[in-house]
Design a protein around this motif. Structure first.
Motif, PDB file in Angstrom:
ATOM      1  N   SER A 209       2.786   5.616  -6.118  1.00  0.00           N
ATOM      2  CA  SER A 209       2.473   5.462  -7.539  1.00  0.00           C
ATOM      3  C   SER A 209       1.211   6.248  -7.905  1.00  0.00           C
ATOM      4  CB  SER A 209       2.285   3.979  -7.868  1.00  0.00           C
ATOM      5  OG  SER A 209       1.860   3.797  -9.196  1.00  0.00           O
ATOM      6  N   THR A 210       0.209   6.173  -7.045  1.00  0.00           N
ATOM      7  CA  THR A 210      -1.036   6.901  -7.290  1.00  0.00           C
ATOM      8  C   THR A 210      -0.805   8.406  -7.243  1.00  0.00           C
ATOM      9  OG1 THR A 210      -2.302   5.075  -6.318  1.00  0.00           O
ATOM     10  CG2 THR A 210      -3.418   7.201  -6.515  1.00  0.00           C
ATOM     11  N   ALA A 211       0.033   8.847  -6.314  1.00  0.00           N
ATOM     12  CA  ALA A 211       0.354  10.280  -6.227  1.00  0.00           C
ATOM     13  C   ALA A 211       1.028  10.752  -7.506  1.00  0.00           C
ATOM     14  CB  ALA A 211       1.256  10.537  -5.021  1.00  0.00           C
ATOM     15  N   ASN A 212       1.906   9.926  -8.075  1.00  0.00           N
ATOM     16  CA  ASN A 212       2.560  10.281  -9.340  1.00  0.00           C
ATOM     17  C   ASN A 212       1.536  10.430 -10.459  1.00  0.00           C
ATOM     18  OD1 ASN A 212       5.311  10.575  -8.765  1.00  0.00           O
ATOM     19  ND2 ASN A 212       5.613   8.368  -8.697  1.00  0.00           N
TER      20      ASN A 212
ATOM     21  N   THR B  50       0.826  -1.202   0.000  1.00  0.00           N
ATOM     22  CA  THR B  50       0.000   0.000   0.000  1.00  0.00           C
ATOM     23  C   THR B  50       0.863   1.255   0.000  1.00  0.00           C
ATOM     24  OG1 THR B  50      -1.731  -1.195   1.205  1.00  0.00           O
ATOM     25  CG2 THR B  50      -1.854   1.216   1.203  1.00  0.00           C
ATOM     26  N   TRP B  51       1.970   1.224   0.751  1.00  0.00           N
ATOM     27  CA  TRP B  51       2.903   2.364   0.752  1.00  0.00           C
ATOM     28  C   TRP B  51       3.386   2.660  -0.677  1.00  0.00           C
ATOM     29  CZ3 TRP B  51       5.074   5.743   4.385  1.00  0.00           C
ATOM     30  CH2 TRP B  51       6.230   6.428   3.970  1.00  0.00           C
ATOM     31  N   SER B  52       3.824   1.637  -1.366  1.00  0.00           N
ATOM     32  CA  SER B  52       4.311   1.818  -2.738  1.00  0.00           C
ATOM     33  C   SER B  52       3.184   2.257  -3.664  1.00  0.00           C
ATOM     34  CB  SER B  52       4.937   0.511  -3.245  1.00  0.00           C
ATOM     35  OG  SER B  52       6.030   0.129  -2.429  1.00  0.00           O
TER      36      SER B  52
ATOM     37  N   PRO C 221      14.537   5.270  -3.308  1.00  0.00           N
ATOM     38  CA  PRO C 221      15.369   6.484  -3.381  1.00  0.00           C
ATOM     39  C   PRO C 221      14.597   7.748  -3.738  1.00  0.00           C
ATOM     40  CG  PRO C 221      16.490   4.641  -4.432  1.00  0.00           C
ATOM     41  CD  PRO C 221      15.103   4.160  -4.106  1.00  0.00           C
ATOM     42  N   SER C 222      13.509   7.600  -4.474  1.00  0.00           N
ATOM     43  CA  SER C 222      12.776   8.793  -4.930  1.00  0.00           C
ATOM     44  C   SER C 222      11.800   9.339  -3.901  1.00  0.00           C
ATOM     45  CB  SER C 222      12.008   8.461  -6.214  1.00  0.00           C
ATOM     46  OG  SER C 222      11.039   7.445  -5.965  1.00  0.00           O
ATOM     47  N   HIS C 223      11.473   8.575  -2.868  1.00  0.00           N
ATOM     48  CA  HIS C 223      10.381   8.953  -1.980  1.00  0.00           C
ATOM     49  C   HIS C 223      10.654  10.235  -1.190  1.00  0.00           C
ATOM     50  CE1 HIS C 223       8.588   4.599  -1.938  1.00  0.00           C
ATOM     51  NE2 HIS C 223       8.469   5.216  -3.099  1.00  0.00           N
TER      52      HIS C 223
ATOM     53  N   GLN D 131       9.919   0.612  11.070  1.00  0.00           N
ATOM     54  CA  GLN D 131      11.145   0.088  10.460  1.00  0.00           C
ATOM     55  C   GLN D 131      10.876  -0.681   9.162  1.00  0.00           C
ATOM     56  OE1 GLN D 131      14.220   0.892  11.756  1.00  0.00           O
ATOM     57  NE2 GLN D 131      12.946   2.157  13.104  1.00  0.00           N
ATOM     58  N   ASN D 132       9.610  -1.043   8.932  1.00  0.00           N
ATOM     59  CA  ASN D 132       9.272  -1.833   7.738  1.00  0.00           C
ATOM     60  C   ASN D 132       8.874  -0.982   6.537  1.00  0.00           C
ATOM     61  OD1 ASN D 132       9.622  -4.474   8.875  1.00  0.00           O
ATOM     62  ND2 ASN D 132       7.720  -4.152  10.028  1.00  0.00           N
ATOM     63  N   ILE D 133       9.018   0.331   6.629  1.00  0.00           N
ATOM     64  CA  ILE D 133       8.687   1.192   5.487  1.00  0.00           C
ATOM     65  C   ILE D 133       9.549   0.800   4.282  1.00  0.00           C
ATOM     66  CG2 ILE D 133       8.828   3.548   4.581  1.00  0.00           C
ATOM     67  CD1 ILE D 133       8.157   4.572   7.365  1.00  0.00           C
ATOM     68  N   PRO D 134       8.919   0.463   3.144  1.00  0.00           N
ATOM     69  CA  PRO D 134       9.675   0.055   1.954  1.00  0.00           C
ATOM     70  C   PRO D 134      10.159   1.272   1.160  1.00  0.00           C
ATOM     71  CG  PRO D 134       7.345  -0.139   1.492  1.00  0.00           C
ATOM     72  CD  PRO D 134       7.447   0.344   2.916  1.00  0.00           C
TER      73      PRO D 134
END
Length: 684
Positions: free
Chosen positions: A503-506, A497-499, A543-545, A537-540
């Motif tokens: 992607s949705t924001a882009n 969901t984080w990813s 580099p772009s985030h 700690q599990n945030i995936p």
């Protein structure tokens, strides 16, 4: 820790559509001709004609004009048509009354702000006179009473349109101001609206929906209405009956509206005779609502948007006549494409309300984590400013002790009860996947040519907004549970969901600039903030985030958006094993603190930035603390900012912004204590 304020947005789409047009013809204003003052003057003058036929014709013409072009509406409003149309609601001619009522309904459907003028011009007086007349005619229709004459036949034929227009105006007034609701309460309108729900299997669905929507607004945080339902338990039973028996697709919005009304008055709804406490009552109601709300979410918006695009591209969708002729034309029959688009918009309306209710369920039974904030509400400005001035590292412990005495303790959350809750289980298993589906943009969510959206685009955008708000509130609710078990037991789903959110924001960010676009981006950042706190700690992280978030902060001028971005950077910065990212965020936050404090603006952004610093560098054992906080000289930089922040805090007027000032006072105490703590931490 800083925390996003939870709320469910109040903006709702119009569930009733337009009286004259098909509802798919909007969005073409730029292509429509605008009439001149001398062209509309003869039409307006006929509102006061001695001939009833001309008065009715004039009202119909005005309706035609206001629906074709918002510029025409402004021109007509400047001619004083509101007062004249309201006066005609008491006309001797049935046709004049009905045309005037329909025109007033159409005007407020296009420009809700006109309701202020409606109220000021006394529209409730003729409406209150019409109420028993409408009720009487509907009663005759439902009883299938014998016709008295041809006029009686005409009244019965048009009564459902009259009732819908009447209810729509009442509903619009209710949405406009709480003061208007108090006046509407005195009309004895509840019995009238409930009557449509009681006869939901005999009345046209569109009128039942209108009554349900109006009741939803009138019962929303309106304690004065509660006595009506307490004195008439049959009203509540009527809605419970609808929940149980009206399960056909065309009645789904009626069931959802009944859920909304019952949720609004849940304090007086009793299903099973007795409960151990109020929490049990809420849980029981939610268990009854959830299956209905979940089933209403079964709608493939991607396929619907694709089909609507095909319909629009076919050229068979009704448009306004682009001529300047003002004479009303016979209503054109709707094409199959019109009907499909209309049905899609109506279905999206159901989705929006269901998502709003699910979002509200997530917010129920919140504990007040900051109880001490309300306890010093009576402190005057001078006392508060004096406290800010006197705060030092030497006396900070004394101030914290005082605050602890004022504060209250929140009840412990029963973890096992929450884990076994059917409501939480339904959210996790059934609602969550649907929220992702309904939040994902479609081909018509952000079209390149928004003037050809035919009403579908704003409906889709609002559906995405409601779904994302519900997702955000679900994450916030799961964060409130001490163990945050959902994020641990569903870690892979949470990481995906984080990813997906980035992607949705882009996708949305590349769309043309619009208010809907900006609103959705802000809600997405709010979801990332809540999700990041749970993932920890599990945030995936990719580099772009972080660069994307920092760039969005710089580009945005909206305080609430900036607060959410800073809040989202917080949990990213606390990750161990990534000193480089922590340094990027730490330097960014410290720099913006210096800039904002010196400008004495965006106070809430400064408060959240300070909260990020406190949470991120709270322990010297963190691997990034020494190389970033210590070597970056952050403590001395904070000490230099202290006088500026004190001055900023004092600039916030407690009487006008009590909540913000309370957060500022807390942040100031924490800042003094934090500077002292970090200065001595490594010595102990």
């Amino acid at each position: 820790m800083g925390k996003e304020v939870r709320k469910s947005a109040k903006r709702r789409s119009n569930p009733l559509g337009n009286r004259v047009t098909s509802g798919v013809q909007r969005g073409l204003d730029e292509q429509q001709p605008t009439l001149q003052s001398d062209q509309v003057l003869p039409v307006v003058q006929k509102l006061s004609s001695q001939d009833a036929t001309e008065r009715a014709w004039s009202a119909a013409c005005i309706s035609n004009l206001v629906l074709s072009n918002t510029a025409n509406l402004k021109l007509l409003l400047s001619k004083g048509i509101v007062a004249q149309l309201i006066k005609l609601l008491g006309d001797d001619s049935r046709e004049v009354v009905e045309e005037s009522l329909g025109t007033l309904r159409n005007i407020c459907s296009i420009d809700p702000a006109v309701c202020h003028e409606y109220f000021a011009k006394g529209i409730l007086t003729p409406l209150s006179a019409m109420l028993p007349q409408i009720s009487h005619i509907i009663d005759l229709v439902l009883k299938d009473a014998s016709l008295a004459d041809e006029a009686d036949q005409d009244r019965r034929t048009s009564i459902w349109d009259v009732a819908e227009n009447f209810i729509y105006i009442i509903w619009s007034l209710s949405e406009t101001s709480d003061n208007y609701i108090k006046a509407i309460n005195r009309l004895n309108i509840i019995a009238f609206l409930i009557s449509f729900l009681s006869a939901a299997d005999q009345c046209p669905t569109k009128v039942v929906i209108a009554a349900g929507q109006c009741l939803t607004t009138l019962t929303d945080d309106n304690k004065d209405i509660y006595i009506e339902f307490q004195n008439h338990p049959d009203y509540i039973q009527t809605m419970l009956n609808i929940l149980d028996k009206f399960d056909s697709p065309e009645k789904i919005l009626v069931r959802v509206l009944c859920c909304a009304i019952l949720m609004n008055i849940r304090e007086i709804v009793q299903l099973s005779g007795s409960w151990d406490d109020e929490r049990d009552a809420v849980e029981e109601l939610n268990r009854k609502f959830m299956p209905i709300l979940i089933s209403s979410l079964d709608f493939d918006i991607q396929n619907a948007a694709n089909e609507c695009k095909v319909a629009i591209d076919s050229g068979n969708v009704t448009r306004h006549d682009e001529s300047t002729e003002i004479t009303p034309k016979p209503k054109q029959p709707l094409t199959q494409q019109d009907i499909y688009i209309n049905n899609t918009i109506e279905r999206l309306t159901t989705l929006q309300l269901s998502l709003e209710l699910l979002s509200n369920i997530c917010l129920q039974d919140e504990s007040d984590e900051d109880g001490w904030e309300d306890s010093d509400e009576n402190m005057d400005e001078a006392e508060a400013d004096g406290m800010a001035d006197k705060l030092t590292e030497d006396n900070i412990d004394e101030y914290f002790n005082d605050m602890e005495k004022l504060g209250g303790s929140s009840a412990a959350v029963e973890e096992n009860a929450l884990r076994s809750s059917p409501v939480i289980n339904m959210f996790t298993v059934e609602v969550f996947p649907r929220l992702i589906q309904l939040s994902t943009p479609t081909v018509l969510s952000f079209p390149q040519n928004p003037t050809l959206n035919f009403g579908v685009t704003p409906s889709l955008a609002l559906t995405h907004q409601r779904a994302l708000e519900c997702l955000n509130n679900f994450f916030l609710a799961m964060n409130d549970i001490p163990s945050q078990f959902w994020f641990k037991e569903h870690v892979e789903e949470a990481k995906r969901t984080w990813s997906w959110l980035f992607s949705t924001a882009n996708t949305i960010g590349s769309a043309p600039e619009s208010q809907d676009r900006n609103d959705l981006l802000e809600i997405i950042v709010g979801c990332l903030w809540a999700l990041g706190r749970g993932l920890g700690q599990n945030i995936p992280l990719e580099p772009s985030h972080v660069p994307m978030l920092c760039a969005a902060f710089t580009a945005s001028s909206i305080d609430s958006m900036r607060v959410k971005i800073v809040g989202t950077l917080g949990p990213i910065a606390t990750r161990q094993g990534d000193i480089s990212t922590n340094k990027d965020i730490g330097v960014f936050v410290m720099d913006l603190l210096g800039n904002l404090c010196s400008q004495r603006s965006q106070v809430d952004v400064v408060v959240e930035a300070l909260n990020v610093i406190y949470d991120t560098y709270s322990d010297c054992a963190f691997d990034y603390d020494e190389p970033v906080y210590v070597q970056g000289n952050f403590n001395n930089r904070l000490k230099q900012l202290l006088p500026l922040f004190k001055s900023m805090v004092k600039s916030v007027d407690r009487r006008k912004n009590f909540d913000l000032r309370a957060r500022c006072d807390e942040a100031l105490m924490n800042l003094v204590a934090f500077i002292k703590y970090k200065a001595t931490e490594r010595r102990s």
